[in-house]
Design a protein around this motif. Sequence first.
Motif, PDB file in Angstrom:
ATOM      1  N   THR A   1       0.829  -1.208   0.000  1.00  0.00           N
ATOM      2  CA  THR A   1       0.000   0.000   0.000  1.00  0.00           C
ATOM      3  C   THR A   1       0.862   1.256   0.000  1.00  0.00           C
ATOM      4  O   THR A   1       0.621   2.190  -0.779  1.00  0.00           O
ATOM      5  N   GLN A   2       1.871   1.286   0.835  1.00  0.00           N
ATOM      6  CA  GLN A   2       2.741   2.463   0.922  1.00  0.00           C
ATOM      7  C   GLN A   2       3.535   2.674  -0.355  1.00  0.00           C
ATOM      8  O   GLN A   2       3.647   3.805  -0.857  1.00  0.00           O
TER       9      GLN A   2
ATOM     10  N   ARG B   1       1.108   3.791  -3.154  1.00  0.00           N
ATOM     11  CA  ARG B   1       0.679   5.172  -2.920  1.00  0.00           C
ATOM     12  C   ARG B   1       1.759   6.151  -3.359  1.00  0.00           C
ATOM     13  O   ARG B   1       1.481   7.135  -4.064  1.00  0.00           O
ATOM     14  N   ASP B   2       2.998   5.895  -2.970  1.00  0.00           N
ATOM     15  CA  ASP B   2       4.101   6.809  -3.296  1.00  0.00           C
ATOM     16  C   ASP B   2       4.417   6.801  -4.787  1.00  0.00           C
ATOM     17  O   ASP B   2       4.670   7.851  -5.381  1.00  0.00           O
TER      18      ASP B   2
ATOM     19  N   ARG C   1       1.638   8.574  -6.793  1.00  0.00           N
ATOM     20  CA  ARG C   1       1.661  10.021  -6.567  1.00  0.00           C
ATOM     21  C   ARG C   1       2.622  10.720  -7.535  1.00  0.00           C
ATOM     22  O   ARG C   1       2.372  11.849  -7.957  1.00  0.00           O
TER      23      ARG C   1
ATOM     24  N   LYS D   1      -3.984   8.965  -7.806  1.00  0.00           N
ATOM     25  CA  LYS D   1      -4.200   8.813  -6.369  1.00  0.00           C
ATOM     26  C   LYS D   1      -4.626   7.396  -6.017  1.00  0.00           C
ATOM     27  O   LYS D   1      -5.532   6.841  -6.644  1.00  0.00           O
ATOM     28  N   LEU D   2      -3.947   6.828  -5.034  1.00  0.00           N
ATOM     29  CA  LEU D   2      -4.404   5.562  -4.470  1.00  0.00           C
ATOM     30  C   LEU D   2      -5.533   5.885  -3.505  1.00  0.00           C
ATOM     31  O   LEU D   2      -5.324   6.457  -2.439  1.00  0.00           O
TER      32      LEU D   2
ATOM     33  N   ASP E   1      -7.890   3.701  -2.097  1.00  0.00           N
ATOM     34  CA  ASP E   1      -8.141   2.774  -0.996  1.00  0.00           C
ATOM     35  C   ASP E   1      -7.494   1.438  -1.309  1.00  0.00           C
ATOM     36  O   ASP E   1      -7.165   1.126  -2.462  1.00  0.00           O
ATOM     37  N   HIS E   2      -7.272   0.670  -0.273  1.00  0.00           N
ATOM     38  CA  HIS E   2      -6.880  -0.736  -0.387  1.00  0.00           C
ATOM     39  C   HIS E   2      -7.813  -1.500   0.531  1.00  0.00           C
ATOM     40  O   HIS E   2      -7.824  -1.287   1.745  1.00  0.00           O
TER      41      HIS E   2
ATOM     42  N   TYR F   1      -8.039   0.643   4.212  1.00  0.00           N
ATOM     43  CA  TYR F   1      -6.911   1.496   4.595  1.00  0.00           C
ATOM     44  C   TYR F   1      -7.342   2.955   4.679  1.00  0.00           C
ATOM     45  O   TYR F   1      -6.868   3.704   5.527  1.00  0.00           O
ATOM     46  N   SER F   2      -8.215   3.366   3.775  1.00  0.00           N
ATOM     47  CA  SER F   2      -8.689   4.756   3.783  1.00  0.00           C
ATOM     48  C   SER F   2      -9.461   5.058   5.059  1.00  0.00           C
ATOM     49  O   SER F   2      -9.236   6.074   5.722  1.00  0.00           O
TER      50      SER F   2
ATOM     51  N   LEU G   1      -3.879   6.228   4.460  1.00  0.00           N
ATOM     52  CA  LEU G   1      -3.534   6.722   3.126  1.00  0.00           C
ATOM     53  C   LEU G   1      -3.319   8.228   3.134  1.00  0.00           C
ATOM     54  O   LEU G   1      -3.012   8.799   2.111  1.00  0.00           O
TER      55      LEU G   1
END
Length: 226
Positions: A192-193, A196-197, A200, A205-206, A208-209, A220-221, A226
């Motif tokens: 997830t991290q 997301r990075d 970006r 945009k990520l 949600d997971h 996660y949201s 996030l």
Amino acid sequence: MKIKEWAEEDRPREKMLLKGIASLSDAELLAILIGSGNSQETAVQLSQRILGSVNNNLNALGKLSVKELMSKFKGIGKVKAIIINAALELGKRRGNSDPVQRPAIRASKDAYLLFHPLLCDLPHEELWIALTNRSSQVIEKVKISQGGTNETSADLRIILKAAINALAAGIIVCHNHPSGNTRPSRQDDQLTQRLRDAARLIEIKLLDHIVLADGNYYSYSDDGKL
């Protein structure tokens, strides 16, 4: 000159692939349908003459019968005339069809309901993504990977390539836990991290997971990660 002797970007089929179907004229679209012209005309020239005979009005062209097309235009046989009629009838029916309503993801529950039918009964893990536009409507769903009973892997390049190809503004990731435990693993956190990075950097945009089990899920949201 025959069409195959034209510059590649000027040939109707190649032009469509290079520049998109909207870049083609009506004559070029018709030329793709009929495929070939006659001994004096290319498919494009013949198509221009056919359209010119009805003052470039597609509705008027749609009223010409198979026999009329065959008798009026050299190079238009029964098969080509049927193709023209069929294509125009499809266009008419499309105009009478309801527009496609894309599902929108406004909350984690929407994402859960989107993926639940795909993942709820599986005995193994799978990882899917939903790609969304700027209105949070789902463009498409893509299966990324399949694993064993307690693990699946994900290649960030495959996820990001799918998002770029779809011109997506957002990504929602979802995978299932056949055990029924929705608690994310350390590997889930790392994925997830990293995603997301990486997303970006290309202005995607990520969103949600979701970790899904039958009847329950983790977001996660919702958890502020996030």
